[in-house]
Design a protein around this motif. Structure first.
Motif, PDB file in Angstrom:
ATOM      1  N   ILE A  83       0.720  -1.204  -0.083  1.00 31.84           N
ATOM      2  CA  ILE A  83       0.053   0.046  -0.016  1.00 31.84           C
ATOM      3  C   ILE A  83       0.965   1.318   0.057  1.00 31.84           C
ATOM      4  N   ASP A  84       0.212   2.312  -0.220  1.00 28.14           N
ATOM      5  CA  ASP A  84       1.186   3.750  -0.389  1.00 28.14           C
ATOM      6  C   ASP A  84       1.446   3.975   1.026  1.00 28.14           C
ATOM      7  N   ILE A  85       2.702   3.893   1.396  1.00 24.89           N
ATOM      8  CA  ILE A  85       3.102   4.433   2.893  1.00 24.89           C
ATOM      9  C   ILE A  85       3.818   5.758   2.718  1.00 24.89           C
ATOM     10  N   SER A  86       3.496   6.537   1.915  1.00 26.90           N
ATOM     11  CA  SER A  86       4.499   7.677   1.576  1.00 26.90           C
ATOM     12  C   SER A  86       4.031   8.859   3.036  1.00 26.90           C
ATOM     13  N   ASP A  87       2.874   8.631   3.426  1.00 26.13           N
ATOM     14  CA  ASP A  87       2.296   9.625   4.434  1.00 26.13           C
ATOM     15  C   ASP A  87       3.319   9.760   5.716  1.00 26.13           C
ATOM     16  N   PRO A  88       3.405  10.770   6.236  1.00 26.25           N
ATOM     17  CA  PRO A  88       4.339  10.950   7.262  1.00 26.25           C
ATOM     18  C   PRO A  88       4.233  10.074   8.484  1.00 26.25           C
ATOM     19  N   ALA A  89       2.813   9.549   8.661  1.00 26.05           N
ATOM     20  CA  ALA A  89       2.394   8.569   9.618  1.00 26.05           C
ATOM     21  C   ALA A  89       3.445   7.306   9.734  1.00 26.05           C
ATOM     22  N   TYR A  90       4.142   7.173   8.431  1.00 27.28           N
ATOM     23  CA  TYR A  90       4.892   5.884   8.230  1.00 27.28           C
ATOM     24  C   TYR A  90       6.454   6.394   8.330  1.00 27.28           C
ATOM     25  N   ASP A  91       6.723   7.726   8.810  1.00 25.17           N
ATOM     26  CA  ASP A  91       8.127   8.080   8.857  1.00 25.17           C
ATOM     27  C   ASP A  91       9.002   7.023   9.717  1.00 25.17           C
ATOM     28  N   PHE A  92       8.577   6.350  10.762  1.00 32.16           N
ATOM     29  CA  PHE A  92       9.218   5.535  11.403  1.00 32.16           C
ATOM     30  C   PHE A  92       9.673   4.335  10.639  1.00 32.16           C
ATOM     31  N   VAL A  93       9.136   3.987   9.669  1.00 38.02           N
ATOM     32  CA  VAL A  93       9.710   2.726   8.719  1.00 38.02           C
ATOM     33  C   VAL A  93      11.064   3.584   8.088  1.00 38.02           C
ATOM     34  N   ARG A  94      10.817   4.774   7.505  1.00 41.09           N
ATOM     35  CA  ARG A  94      11.965   5.454   6.811  1.00 41.09           C
ATOM     36  C   ARG A  94      13.008   5.712   7.933  1.00 41.09           C
ATOM     37  N   SER A  95      12.754   5.854   9.146  1.00 39.19           N
ATOM     38  CA  SER A  95      13.914   6.092  10.149  1.00 39.19           C
ATOM     39  C   SER A  95      14.794   5.002  10.503  1.00 39.19           C
TER      40      SER A  95
END
Length: 197
Positions: free
Chosen positions: A102-114
């Motif tokens: 799914i699209d996880i580009s939302d800032p709510a998913y920043d923990f993945v990109r961290s």
């Protein structure tokens, strides 16, 4: 024959995603998820600690928070929920190729990109002629906008200060090998783990 009751099956990467977001809360599922997360960075080979492409998040367009949706996905029976079309811009299904489904580009998913992974191999010694000889092989792994993972060459200066890596500035003999991972949970709390080898 085992007399133990089998544990309810759940996709471990969904549990990693949920438990990481929640700051690794105390539970049997999160303890197992954390153990898998750390085992993946233990050499050899070093793997992405979160393999989000193995978590079937599917599209769920209700008005629940991302963490609530992940909880339902991680710990519910593995029957696919019905897919409904969004009335508002909620995460949409995307083609899966080693990234979230799914699209996880939302800032709510920043923990993945961290999440950052550093594979550190560093050695230094003084040569016979008095020169300082240094060998540095540092790779940095990080997650992209959709949870895709990639490696790039890095430098000693990029290794986070939480790592035990500390070559100093003189030319004393120093050798260090480890895999270091750090992250921030959904609320921004910092965490890390390092495996020396």
């Amino acid at each position: 024959m085992s007399l133990a009751t089998p544990a309810a099956a759940y996709p471990v990467d969904c549990a990693i995603l949920l438990c990481l977001a929640g700051g690794w809360p105390a539970s049997a599922e999160c303890a197992h998820a954390c153990a898998v997360f750390i085992a993946r960075i233990t050499p050899w080979p070093v793997e992405p600690p979160l393999q989000i492409w193995n978590c079937p998040m599917r599209a769920d367009f209700s008005r629940r928070t991302p963490v609530e949706r992940l909880f339902d996905i991680s710990f519910s029976p593995p029957s696919p929920p019905p897919l409904s079309l969004p009335a508002l811009p909620f995460p949409a299904p995307i083609a899966v190729a080693d990234q979230a489904d799914i699209d996880i580009s939302d800032p709510a998913y920043d923990f993945v990109r961290s999440i950052h992974v550093f594979q550190i191999e560093y050695a230094r010694r003084r040569g016979k002629d008095g020169d300082c000889m240094t060998s540095s092989n540092i790779r940095e792994g990080k997650y992209g906008e959709q949870g895709d993972f990639s490696w790039a060459h890095s430098s000693p200066a990029r290794v986070p200060p939480a790592s035990a890596f500390g070559p100093g500035t003189n030319c004393s003999t120093y050798a260090f090998r480890s895999v270091f991972v750090d992250w921030k949970d959904y609320e921004g709390t910092y965490g890390f783990e390092e495996v020396r080898y």
